[in-house]
Design an enzyme around this catalytic site. Sequence first.
Site, mmCIF file in Angstrom:
data_model
loop_
_atom_site.group_PDB
_atom_site.id
_atom_site.type_symbol
_atom_site.label_atom_id
_atom_site.label_comp_id
_atom_site.label_asym_id
_atom_site.label_seq_id
_atom_site.Cartn_x
_atom_site.Cartn_y
_atom_site.Cartn_z
ATOM 1 N N ASP A 1 35.953 34.903 4.958
ATOM 2 C CA ASP A 1 35.525 36.013 5.807
ATOM 3 C C ASP A 1 34.297 35.597 6.634
ATOM 4 O O ASP A 1 33.808 34.470 6.494
ATOM 5 C CB ASP A 1 35.205 37.209 4.884
ATOM 6 N N ASP B 1 40.102 45.460 10.570
ATOM 7 C CA ASP B 1 40.713 45.663 9.254
ATOM 8 C C ASP B 1 41.725 46.799 9.327
ATOM 9 O O ASP B 1 41.448 47.842 9.944
ATOM 10 C CB ASP B 1 39.652 46.115 8.240
HETATM 11 C C1 GLA Z 1 36.226 42.290 5.595
HETATM 12 C C2 GLA Z 1 37.644 41.756 5.702
HETATM 13 C C3 GLA Z 1 38.553 42.545 4.774
HETATM 14 C C4 GLA Z 1 38.048 42.448 3.358
HETATM 15 C C5 GLA Z 1 36.601 42.921 3.277
HETATM 16 C C6 GLA Z 1 35.999 42.662 1.913
HETATM 17 O O1 GLA Z 1 36.090 43.582 6.085
HETATM 18 O O2 GLA Z 1 38.116 41.831 7.017
HETATM 19 O O3 GLA Z 1 39.873 42.062 4.860
HETATM 20 O O4 GLA Z 1 38.167 41.132 2.910
HETATM 21 O O5 GLA Z 1 35.784 42.266 4.245
HETATM 22 O O6 GLA Z 1 34.662 43.068 1.829
#
Ligand code: GLA
Length: 455
Positions: free
Chosen positions: A178, A239
């Site tokens: 990430d 997301d």
């Molecule tokens: C980000 C990523 C998600 C998830 C969260 C976890 O938002 O895009 O897919 O992994 O972090 O904290």
Amino acid sequence: MPNLLNANCTIFGIKVFREMYRIIKWIPLISTFFTLCRSLENGLARTPPMGWLAWERFRCNTDCKNDPDNCISDRLFRTMTDLLISEGYAAVGYEYINVDDCWLEKERSYNGHLQPDLRRFPYGMRDLSNYVHSKGLKFGIYEDFGNYTCAGYPGIIGSLETDAYTFASWDVDYVKLDGCYSHPSEMDKGYPEFGFHLNRTGRPMIYSCSWPVYQIYSGIQPNYSSIIESCNLWRNFDDIQDSWSSLESIIDYYGNNQDTIVPNAGPGHWNDPDMLIVGNFGLSYEQSKTQMAIWAILAAPLLMSVDLRTIRPEYKAILQNRKIITVDQDPLGIQGKRIYKHKGIEIWARPITPIFQNYFSYAIAFLNRRTDGTPSDVAVTLAEMGLLAPGGYRIEDLYEDVDYGILSPQTKIKVKVNPSGVVILRADVQPSYGRVSTTYNPFKNYFSYKTDNDF
Ligand code: GLA
């Protein structure tokens, strides 16, 4: 004369020396470059990865005391491993069990290594990974190219090499990296560097990057040619959340930006529109069918984030639809595009195998974004969608058990698409050795097929 020769030679010699020096001084850089290039093709993810990922459904629930069944823990991942097999998901191709954020202890160990939260992962990650492997599945883990993960656990900055080796020592098969708490301008260097360390461990690990999405957020144009070379998959956009509006915004993003995005997909490197949320709380049955169909058109990784203990059978059937999975996993790895959008109706098409001469087969999704409560009719000839093979195409519905038979490019195909729903067809190109034609009876709403013998 000899002087002149000498002079010439000297001048030539100096030139050669200068040229050699110019080349030599680049050798360390060139060799680093080639090392990095060599590190880029890890031979993995020839088709989009398939599996289960904790985040969208189980989030950062660390409260094992009050919610032992749903907290991020060893137990949750072992349970999902078992269900992936016993409920038939593994049999249709779902292979990875992926941990997401919130698995870590808040501090590294005394010698700087990452360590899981030992209350929630009492046997350690190697033991969990062994369990997943013992069932014939693969194990994925999550980290972050920053000081912290998005949920505030230790990131990999300053420990790239150590962490890559830690993952290898745990027999990890897939790493999602990430990008919270980092500088997106440093990602062009940092993501390939971590990929390099992953490959240097000698353990094949799929490398999932969030590099482009964080750069886009901070106004940097992602360098996709570099991203393709480093990562097996990458997030381009927001997301996914448990709602139709979230799903729609993702579908729109991929449609509106397809000219930049689509050419980057191919065997070993995929755009990732995020997890499948089919079977959760936010999508209707029709909308769930839409996500699965559009994900297949997009050649997307199929990472389910759903409670496999409680999913209803009709949603499970969507996730296990072999015909749609076959489209997603098509070996050509060409990502599809939105080829039509008008008054709430969209048509998406993806070239797939088999190929005859210069003609592809296609998966075609008719998507109804209208909300006027009744199914919409869509009628279009195959030729209008770019399906021009003289031998025609065998058309099959991938959700309903309907085989339309073989249709010529001039045939008008008519489908009824439910609100926020989809009809997905596959059109297999037919060889054309003789004269072939098709007739369509609009009143009976069926297609019939004639060959030379019928004339
Ligand atoms: C980000 C990523 C998600 C998830 C969260 C976890 O938002 O895009 O897919 O992994 O972090 O904290």
